[in-house]
Structure formats: structure tokens, C-alpha cells
Design a protein around this motif. Structure first.
Motif, PDB file in Angstrom:
ATOM      1  N   UNK A   1       0.858  -1.182   0.000  1.00  0.00           N
ATOM      2  CA  UNK A   1       0.000   0.000   0.000  1.00  0.00           C
ATOM      3  C   UNK A   1       0.892   1.229   0.000  1.00  0.00           C
ATOM      4  N   UNK A   2       0.583   2.160  -0.877  1.00  0.00           N
ATOM      5  CA  UNK A   2       1.310   3.421  -0.895  1.00  0.00           C
ATOM      6  C   UNK A   2       0.363   4.513  -0.414  1.00  0.00           C
ATOM      7  N   UNK A   3       0.861   5.368   0.477  1.00  0.00           N
ATOM      8  CA  UNK A   3       0.112   6.491   1.007  1.00  0.00           C
ATOM      9  C   UNK A   3       0.790   7.783   0.578  1.00  0.00           C
ATOM     10  N   UNK A   4      -0.032   8.746   0.196  1.00  0.00           N
ATOM     11  CA  UNK A   4       0.488  10.046  -0.211  1.00  0.00           C
ATOM     12  C   UNK A   4      -0.126  11.139   0.647  1.00  0.00           C
ATOM     13  N   UNK A   5       0.705  11.931   1.272  1.00  0.00           N
ATOM     14  CA  UNK A   5       0.266  13.085   2.063  1.00  0.00           C
ATOM     15  C   UNK A   5       0.826  14.326   1.376  1.00  0.00           C
ATOM     16  N   UNK A   6      -0.006  14.939   0.546  1.00  0.00           N
ATOM     17  CA  UNK A   6       0.482  16.051  -0.264  1.00  0.00           C
ATOM     18  C   UNK A   6       0.826  17.268   0.578  1.00  0.00           C
ATOM     19  N   UNK A   7       0.076  17.509   1.607  1.00  0.00           N
ATOM     20  CA  UNK A   7       0.350  18.699   2.425  1.00  0.00           C
ATOM     21  C   UNK A   7       1.708  18.578   3.114  1.00  0.00           C
ATOM     22  N   UNK A   8       2.067  17.360   3.475  1.00  0.00           N
ATOM     23  CA  UNK A   8       3.364  17.135   4.118  1.00  0.00           C
ATOM     24  C   UNK A   8       4.453  16.789   3.109  1.00  0.00           C
ATOM     25  N   UNK A   9       4.073  16.644   1.850  1.00  0.00           N
ATOM     26  CA  UNK A   9       5.003  16.216   0.793  1.00  0.00           C
ATOM     27  C   UNK A   9       5.717  14.937   1.241  1.00  0.00           C
ATOM     28  N   UNK A  10       4.911  13.964   1.594  1.00  0.00           N
ATOM     29  CA  UNK A  10       5.421  12.723   2.156  1.00  0.00           C
ATOM     30  C   UNK A  10       4.727  11.533   1.521  1.00  0.00           C
ATOM     31  N   UNK A  11       5.520  10.527   1.260  1.00  0.00           N
ATOM     32  CA  UNK A  11       5.058   9.303   0.626  1.00  0.00           C
ATOM     33  C   UNK A  11       5.545   8.129   1.475  1.00  0.00           C
ATOM     34  N   UNK A  12       4.706   7.119   1.627  1.00  0.00           N
ATOM     35  CA  UNK A  12       5.177   5.946   2.362  1.00  0.00           C
ATOM     36  C   UNK A  12       4.686   4.672   1.690  1.00  0.00           C
ATOM     37  N   UNK A  13       5.451   3.635   1.861  1.00  0.00           N
ATOM     38  CA  UNK A  13       5.111   2.303   1.351  1.00  0.00           C
ATOM     39  C   UNK A  13       4.987   1.366   2.538  1.00  0.00           C
TER      40      UNK A  13
END
Lengths: 115, 111
Positions: free
Chosen positions: B63-75
Motif C-alpha cells: 500500500x502506498x500512502x500520499x500526504x500532499x500537504x506534508x510532501x510525504x510518501x510511504x510504502x
């Protein structure tokens, strides 16, 4: 073949020698990318082709680096007068799409060692 | 100036547990994000991607998560398996003209 093919897999060049690295993309893939990966680092963009047109070469580190894709298929990355800092893995990737969001498929790379 | 950063060079996880790999980026104009997996002496292999219009994309154990406000991506990898041991690269693109890669995180899943 089914995937992106690069040759040679390994190349040892004497400093000052010219080298040519070949990439055979997946058949029908429009986009082709070259990347340089130094030890312990992520791939760094060198250049991008859409068919035979080189649309972006902003990543080429010097005028000793030259890439071509004359018929929109096979591409060659040429490095003239190689220097020790050119030692790296050179990765080629291809993609089907022109402008849509899709992934690029990478070859196994050519490991260049300049001695 | 590195536009995509992976601040953890390595991660060790027990088999069956969750692996979380993180990635930060600086360019808010990036519109597409990908994760690649790389084994030694092989080229990177595509794993999963996410468009900037989404905040989550799931494919099996990944699963990939994107937090645009934090400019952060996680797998997230659940459950982790020994065969998942590899180097993971996150990448971002703008108008699909080129990909910017992080420096990679080496994941070791212990049996």
C-alpha cells in the motif's frame, strides 16, 4: 525480448577511452530514458527520448556525453574521453506512454568502470 | 539539490510484521509517484504507483500512502516476507518527462 535489454553488462575502460552503451527497449515503447546510478545512490536522470526526438538532455553531465535514438527504437549512450568520475551503472528504461501516468521498465544496466 | 529524499538508508523487520518505508519530496508540482524494488545486479523493478489526485493505492500486500500537504510518501508492506528483502527506491515525476529518485532504503526481512 520481453524486457529492456542493455549491453554490455560490464565495461572496463581506460581513462580517455570512448565507450558506447546500447539499449534495446521493449518493442513499441515510445519513451526511453537513460539514468546514471552511482554506488549507494538512486538513479539520476540523464536524458529522455520520445520516439527519435530527444526532448530533454538536461541531466547529461558534460558535453562528453551524447545519446541518440535515430529510428525511435534502439538507443546508444556514448561517453567520450571517459574519466574516473564516469564510473557508475548506466540504466536504460522504456515506457509505452507519451504523457499518461505509467511506469517505466528498467534494464539490468551497464556497469562502467573507468581505470 | 535532491528533490526526493529517503532518509533511512536501511530498515530491518521481522517476517510477518509491517515494513514502512518513507520518502519526502520538495516539489509540490510532482504529479505521479512510484516505488521501485531493486535486487543486486538487477535493474529496478516497478512495484506500485500513485497519482497525486489520490491519497492511497493498494495492491496485495503493498500500500502506498500520499500526504500532499506534508510532501510525504510511504510504502507499507504487510505482512513482510524474506523475499521482500531488497533496496526500495521512491520516485516522483512531473508531466512524466523524467523521474526523480530517492537514494534508496535497504530492507532486510528476517525469518
Amino acid at each position: 525480448g520481453a524486457g529492456v535489454s542493455q549491453s554490455p553488462r560490464y565495461k572496463v575502460a581506460k581513462r580517455g577511452q570512448d565507450v558506447a552503451l546500447r539499449c534495446d527497449p521493449i518493442s513499441g515503447h515510445v519513451s526511453l530514458f537513460w539514468y546514471q546510478q552511482a554506488l549507494g545512490q538512486g538513479p539520476e536522470f540523464l536524458t529522455y527520448f520520445q520516439n527519435e526526438a530527444q526532448l530533454d538532455k538536461s541531466g547529461l553531465p558534460s558535453d562528453r556525453f551524447f545519446a541518440e535514438r535515430p529510428e525511435g527504437s534502439v538507443s546508444t549512450l556514448k561517453i567520450q574521453r571517459t574519466q574516473q568520475e564516469d564510473s557508475a551503472v548506466y540504466l536504460c528504461a522504456s515506457s509505452l506512454a507519451r504523457q499518461a501516468n505509467t511506469e517505466a521498465f528498467f534494464g539490468q544496466g551497464t556497469r562502467l568502470t573507468v581505470v | 539539490d535532491q528533490q526526493v529524499k529517503q532518509n533511512s538508508p536501511s530498515l530491518s523487520v521481522q517476517e510477518g510484521r509491517i515494513s514502512i518505508l518513507n520518502c519526502d519530496y520538495t516539489n509540490s508540482m510532482f504529479d505521479y509517484f512510484l516505488w521501485y524494488k531493486k535486487y543486486p545486479a538487477e535493474g529496478p523493478t516497478f512495484l506500485i504507483s500513485i497519482s497525486s489526485i489520490k491519497d492511497k493505492n493498494e495492491d496485495g500486500r503493498f500500500t502506498v500512502f500520499l500526504n500532499k500537504s506534508a510532501k510525504h510518501l510511504s510504502l507499507h508492506i504487510v505482512p513482510s516476507q524474506p523475499g521482500d528483502s531488497a533496496v526500495y527506491f521512491c520516485a516522483a515525476s512531473l508531466n512524466f518527462n523524467k523521474f526523480y529518485f530517492g537514494s534508496g532504503t535497504k530492507l532486510n526481512v528476517k525469518p
